[in-house]
Design a protein around this motif. Structure first.
Motif, PDB file in Angstrom:
ATOM      1  N   ILE A 120       0.835  -1.205   0.000  1.00 41.48           N
ATOM      2  CA  ILE A 120       0.000   0.000   0.000  1.00 41.48           C
ATOM      3  C   ILE A 120       0.868   1.254   0.000  1.00 41.48           C
ATOM      4  O   ILE A 120       0.466   2.316  -0.481  1.00 41.48           O
ATOM      5  CB  ILE A 120      -0.944  -0.002   1.226  1.00 41.48           C
ATOM      6  N   ALA A 121       2.084   1.131   0.520  1.00 38.76           N
ATOM      7  CA  ALA A 121       2.994   2.274   0.575  1.00 38.76           C
ATOM      8  C   ALA A 121       3.294   2.826  -0.817  1.00 38.76           C
ATOM      9  O   ALA A 121       3.570   4.021  -0.975  1.00 38.76           O
ATOM     10  CB  ALA A 121       4.298   1.874   1.265  1.00 38.76           C
ATOM     11  N   LEU A 122       3.214   1.960  -1.839  1.00 38.76           N
ATOM     12  CA  LEU A 122       3.471   2.418  -3.205  1.00 38.76           C
ATOM     13  C   LEU A 122       2.392   3.397  -3.665  1.00 38.76           C
ATOM     14  O   LEU A 122       2.691   4.399  -4.314  1.00 38.76           O
ATOM     15  CB  LEU A 122       3.552   1.225  -4.160  1.00 38.76           C
ATOM     16  N   ASP A 123       1.144   3.097  -3.344  1.00 38.21           N
ATOM     17  CA  ASP A 123       0.050   3.999  -3.721  1.00 38.21           C
ATOM     18  C   ASP A 123       0.237   5.362  -3.070  1.00 38.21           C
ATOM     19  O   ASP A 123       0.077   6.407  -3.707  1.00 38.21           O
ATOM     20  CB  ASP A 123      -1.294   3.403  -3.325  1.00 38.21           C
ATOM     21  N   THR A 124       0.580   5.335  -1.800  1.00 37.78           N
ATOM     22  CA  THR A 124       0.796   6.584  -1.067  1.00 37.78           C
ATOM     23  C   THR A 124       1.946   7.378  -1.673  1.00 37.78           C
ATOM     24  O   THR A 124       1.865   8.596  -1.856  1.00 37.78           O
ATOM     25  CB  THR A 124       1.102   6.283   0.412  1.00 37.78           C
ATOM     26  N   PHE A 125       3.016   6.661  -2.017  1.00 40.25           N
ATOM     27  CA  PHE A 125       4.205   7.310  -2.578  1.00 40.25           C
ATOM     28  C   PHE A 125       3.896   7.995  -3.911  1.00 40.25           C
ATOM     29  O   PHE A 125       4.239   9.163  -4.120  1.00 40.25           O
ATOM     30  CB  PHE A 125       5.325   6.282  -2.766  1.00 40.25           C
ATOM     31  N   PHE A 126       3.251   7.285  -4.819  1.00 39.29           N
ATOM     32  CA  PHE A 126       3.007   7.850  -6.145  1.00 39.29           C
ATOM     33  C   PHE A 126       1.905   8.908  -6.134  1.00 39.29           C
ATOM     34  O   PHE A 126       1.828   9.725  -7.061  1.00 39.29           O
ATOM     35  CB  PHE A 126       2.705   6.740  -7.149  1.00 39.29           C
ATOM     36  N   THR A 127       1.075   8.893  -5.112  1.00 37.40           N
ATOM     37  CA  THR A 127       0.126   9.997  -4.939  1.00 37.40           C
ATOM     38  C   THR A 127       0.877  11.261  -4.554  1.00 37.40           C
ATOM     39  O   THR A 127       0.565  12.370  -5.021  1.00 37.40           O
ATOM     40  CB  THR A 127      -0.909   9.656  -3.854  1.00 37.40           C
ATOM     41  N   LYS A 128       1.898  11.104  -3.733  1.00 37.34           N
ATOM     42  CA  LYS A 128       2.710  12.247  -3.304  1.00 37.34           C
ATOM     43  C   LYS A 128       3.640  12.731  -4.413  1.00 37.34           C
ATOM     44  O   LYS A 128       3.915  13.937  -4.521  1.00 37.34           O
ATOM     45  CB  LYS A 128       3.530  11.849  -2.071  1.00 37.34           C
ATOM     46  N   TYR A 129       4.111  11.785  -5.279  1.00 32.54           N
ATOM     47  CA  TYR A 129       5.052  12.120  -6.348  1.00 32.54           C
ATOM     48  C   TYR A 129       4.464  11.722  -7.706  1.00 32.54           C
ATOM     49  O   TYR A 129       4.929  10.783  -8.354  1.00 32.54           O
ATOM     50  CB  TYR A 129       6.385  11.403  -6.130  1.00 32.54           C
ATOM     51  N   PRO A 130       3.438  12.434  -8.173  1.00 35.93           N
ATOM     52  CA  PRO A 130       2.733  12.040  -9.406  1.00 35.93           C
ATOM     53  C   PRO A 130       3.593  12.074 -10.667  1.00 35.93           C
ATOM     54  O   PRO A 130       3.311  11.343 -11.616  1.00 35.93           O
ATOM     55  CB  PRO A 130       1.578  13.049  -9.487  1.00 35.93           C
ATOM     56  N   LYS A 131       4.645  12.899 -10.699  1.00 35.28           N
ATOM     57  CA  LYS A 131       5.494  12.963 -11.890  1.00 35.28           C
ATOM     58  C   LYS A 131       6.286  11.671 -12.107  1.00 35.28           C
ATOM     59  O   LYS A 131       6.836  11.448 -13.187  1.00 35.28           O
ATOM     60  CB  LYS A 131       6.452  14.150 -11.790  1.00 35.28           C
ATOM     61  N   LEU A 132       6.368  10.860 -11.068  1.00 29.65           N
ATOM     62  CA  LEU A 132       7.084   9.580 -11.168  1.00 29.65           C
ATOM     63  C   LEU A 132       6.128   8.407 -11.378  1.00 29.65           C
ATOM     64  O   LEU A 132       6.570   7.257 -11.474  1.00 29.65           O
ATOM     65  CB  LEU A 132       7.920   9.345  -9.910  1.00 29.65           C
ATOM     66  N   ALA A 133       4.825   8.706 -11.454  1.00 28.62           N
ATOM     67  CA  ALA A 133       3.826   7.637 -11.528  1.00 28.62           C
ATOM     68  C   ALA A 133       3.940   6.809 -12.806  1.00 28.62           C
ATOM     69  O   ALA A 133       3.465   5.674 -12.847  1.00 28.62           O
ATOM     70  CB  ALA A 133       2.419   8.231 -11.409  1.00 28.62           C
ATOM     71  N   ILE A 134       4.585   7.355 -13.851  1.00 29.10           N
ATOM     72  CA  ILE A 134       4.741   6.580 -15.094  1.00 29.10           C
ATOM     73  C   ILE A 134       5.631   5.351 -14.884  1.00 29.10           C
ATOM     74  O   ILE A 134       5.635   4.436 -15.712  1.00 29.10           O
ATOM     75  CB  ILE A 134       5.330   7.449 -16.228  1.00 29.10           C
ATOM     76  N   TYR A 135       6.352   5.333 -13.765  1.00 29.87           N
ATOM     77  CA  TYR A 135       7.218   4.189 -13.475  1.00 29.87           C
ATOM     78  C   TYR A 135       6.592   3.246 -12.437  1.00 29.87           C
ATOM     79  O   TYR A 135       7.244   2.298 -12.000  1.00 29.87           O
ATOM     80  CB  TYR A 135       8.584   4.670 -12.964  1.00 29.87           C
ATOM     81  N   LYS A 136       5.343   3.495 -12.074  1.00 28.84           N
ATOM     82  CA  LYS A 136       4.707   2.719 -11.008  1.00 28.84           C
ATOM     83  C   LYS A 136       4.644   1.226 -11.338  1.00 28.84           C
ATOM     84  O   LYS A 136       4.916   0.378 -10.480  1.00 28.84           O
ATOM     85  CB  LYS A 136       3.300   3.249 -10.734  1.00 28.84           C
ATOM     86  N   LYS A 137       4.319   0.900 -12.572  1.00 24.58           N
ATOM     87  CA  LYS A 137       4.210  -0.508 -12.954  1.00 24.58           C
ATOM     88  C   LYS A 137       5.549  -1.219 -12.783  1.00 24.58           C
ATOM     89  O   LYS A 137       5.614  -2.325 -12.223  1.00 24.58           O
ATOM     90  CB  LYS A 137       3.732  -0.629 -14.401  1.00 24.58           C
ATOM     91  N   GLN A 138       6.628  -0.597 -13.253  1.00 22.69           N
ATOM     92  CA  GLN A 138       7.949  -1.208 -13.139  1.00 22.69           C
ATOM     93  C   GLN A 138       8.396  -1.299 -11.680  1.00 22.69           C
ATOM     94  O   GLN A 138       8.974  -2.311 -11.261  1.00 22.69           O
ATOM     95  CB  GLN A 138       8.960  -0.399 -13.952  1.00 22.69           C
ATOM     96  N   VAL A 139       8.127  -0.242 -10.915  1.00 19.80           N
ATOM     97  CA  VAL A 139       8.502  -0.244  -9.496  1.00 19.80           C
ATOM     98  C   VAL A 139       7.743  -1.338  -8.755  1.00 19.80           C
ATOM     99  O   VAL A 139       8.323  -2.082  -7.934  1.00 19.80           O
ATOM    100  CB  VAL A 139       8.231   1.138  -8.861  1.00 19.80           C
ATOM    101  N   THR A 140       6.458  -1.475  -9.030  1.00 15.67           N
ATOM    102  CA  THR A 140       5.643  -2.510  -8.375  1.00 15.67           C
ATOM    103  C   THR A 140       6.143  -3.901  -8.731  1.00 15.67           C
ATOM    104  O   THR A 140       6.263  -4.772  -7.861  1.00 15.67           O
ATOM    105  CB  THR A 140       4.165  -2.363  -8.786  1.00 15.67           C
ATOM    106  N   THR A 141       6.449  -4.108 -10.008  1.00 17.53           N
ATOM    107  CA  THR A 141       6.983  -5.409 -10.448  1.00 17.53           C
ATOM    108  C   THR A 141       8.281  -5.730  -9.721  1.00 17.53           C
ATOM    109  O   THR A 141       8.509  -6.860  -9.274  1.00 17.53           O
ATOM    110  CB  THR A 141       7.225  -5.404 -11.969  1.00 17.53           C
TER     111      THR A 141
END
Length: 531
Positions: free
Chosen positions: A55-76
């Motif tokens: 769940i910490a990933l959701d919180t993180f990318f909400t705080k840093y939306p400019k990095l959200a394009i890497y969310k899939k790779q970070v989650t993997t």
């Protein structure tokens, strides 16, 4: 009396022994304290690492939306590592984090001007006194890793490259796997193995030109409106400026600051002409002055866009046993065999209205004494109007009707010359000979309808068939001049790459610049600026 002396000696010996034993014990005490201090310091530098909740990933990318394009790779990445810390261990931040941080701050050296999102926030966390594992720093580092691999290693999205007319295939790379490797061997990120070798040569050239720019670049060379040319022996202050420019670009090894056109300047001019797409001679013309006056900022941009193109080329392509490369802006074809150039030839490429397509294929056939099957577009635009003006048009051009189409018969007047080399593709592009040999003497050689005319077709045929026992040079010559079309299937497939590089570093480390014949550089530079 003797007994008393003996007892006194015994007591004295015993006391001394006790003192010695205690003194030995007292010397041990400091060592024990030292050991205890070392253990204490070790405990202080050891951190407790636990896995974190996804769940910490959701919180993180909400705080840093400019990095959200890497969310899939970070989650993997964290899923495969069961959400454990990657950039910290029990002693604190790993060396890999330091390497990544340094690479992020070296983006200009990679020909990139991309801004690092949330850089100030990251550095505030990164350089804090608290070295304990920090989840926010951890996730920023992983996001920045994928930011770095996209910008420096992968380049722009393949769909955008196709919009720019680039159809060479790109290989998928698992940057998740690469990260696992880098976490074990952090210095691997600095090794010149992630991209094709040409990228690193262009990078070195870029750094040299950036250094020249920091020192003020080169001054504009102004000439009188009546200027026609400079020849050896002429004297002018302009010649001194030309000499200075050639010294800055390493075309001259020394700068005598002379205003006289001497042999030293002549040699430097040759070097400059050869690496900038000119025919080499001793005459300095207005076109040369115009080229010398291209701002260094433009040269830097050219290097940067070609470094980007290098990101799109699979590293493995140059490792093939043999392959053919055609670089459109340089009007040059090179056949490589066993890692070395076997045949280097001038070529003629498509004109601006009929651009040669950037793609790759596999050469499978050589056709001797070929027919030329005239494309329907040429029949409509050229053949039929010619026939309307002259009823003998087909015969005079050695052409004939063939099932509703027009073809040109084999022979020395055939537009394809005496041989063609086929690598089947949907663009109907191939390499071929030509009867129009004089065009190879031109500096700009964009004259064809899209196919590639080769100045040394015979040498290419010799080289491709030299290991084939069925062919000798004499048989090849006979087949080319037979006047009857003959197909031969190669015993292997030879990769062919048609590329577009307006700057290139040769095997001697010399950087070349070529005219942007299809005006592609500015469009790519605009895309990079928006990334």
């Amino acid at each position: 009396m003797k007994l008393f002396r003996f007892l006194r000696l015994f007591v004295l010996t015993f006391v001394l022994s006790i003192f010695f034993i205690f003194s030995k014990c007292s010397t041990k005490e400091p060592k024990e304290v030292e050991i205890k201090n070392e253990i204490s310091e070790s405990i202080e530098k050891t951190f407790v690492l636990t896995s974190f909740d996804s769940i910490a990933l959701d919180t993180f990318f909400t705080k840093y939306p400019k990095l959200a394009i890497y969310k899939k790779q970070v989650t993997t990445t964290y899923t495969r590592h069961t959400f454990n810390y990657l950039w910290f261990d029990l002693k604190g931040r790993k060396e890999t984090a330091e390497v990544l941080y340094n690479r992020l701050n070296s983006l200009p050296e990679e020909g990139l001007t991309a801004a690092i999102p949330y850089k100030e926030v990251f550095e505030g966390l990164y350089f804090s006194d608290n070295l304990a594992p920090n989840l926010e720093t951890e996730l920023l580092l992983t996001s920045y890793y994928y930011f770095y691999t996209q910008k420096v290693l992968r380049g722009i999205d393949p769909s955008k490259a196709k919009e720019l007319g680039w159809y060479l295939p790109r290989k998928d790379v698992s940057y998740e796997d690469l990260l696992d490797s880098l976490l074990i061997h952090p210095t691997k990120v600095d090794k010149q193995s992630q991209l094709m070798g040409q990228y690193y040569q262009l990078k070195e050239a870029l750094q040299k030109y950036q250094a020249i720019e920091k020192k003020g670049g080169w001054p504009i060379i102004a000439t009188e409106p009546s200027f026609k040319s400079f020849k050896p022996g002429d004297s002018s202050a302009v010649i001194g400026l030309i000499r200075n420019h050639l010294y800055l670009t390493n075309d001259l090894s020394a700068n005598s600051k002379s205003n006289r056109y001497d042999d030293e300047l002549k040699e430097g001019l040759y070097n400059y002409q050869l690496r900038n797409g000119f025919n080499a001679d001793s005459i300095i013309l207005p076109k040369h002055i115009k080229d010398l006056n291209i701002p260094i900022s433009e040269r830097i941009k050219t290097l940067e866009v070609n470094m980007e193109r290098c990101r799109w080329i699979p590293v493995e392509f140059s490792k093939a046993k043999e392959f053919i490369v055609v670089n459109i802006p340089s009007y040059r074809m090179t056949y490589f065999k066993n890692g070395a150039p076997k045949v280097v030839s001038k070529v003629v490429v498509g004109n601006v209205m009929n651009k040669t397509v950037i793609f790759s294929g596999e050469m499978k056939h050589i056709v001797f004494s070929p027919y030329w099957n005239v494309p329907s577009s040429i029949i409509k635009k050229e053949i039929k109007p010619g026939m309307a003006r002259n009823k003998n048009y087909l015969a005079q051009h050695n052409m004939e009707w063939n099932g509703g189409n027009v073809r040109q018969k084999p022979g020395p007047r055939n537009s394809l010359g005496l041989v063609k080399f086929l690598f089947p593709n949907s663009n109907s592009i191939y390499l071929h000979d030509t009867p129009s040999k004089s065009l190879f003497n031109e500096e700009t050689r964009a004259f064809s309808h899209g196919c590639i005319r080769v100045a040394k077709p015979k040498e290419l045929a010799y080289a491709l068939l030299e290991d084939d026992p069925k062919w000798t040079k004499e048989k090849i010559d006979a087949a080319m001049n037979k006047g009857k079309e003959t197909w031969y299937n190669l015993d292997r497939k030879v990769p062919v790459y048609i590329g577009y590089f307006t700057s290139w570093v040769d095997q001697n480390g010399v950087v070349h610049f070529y005219k942007d014949v299809y005006s592609r550089d500015d469009r790519l530079a605009e895309v990079l600026a928006q990334e």
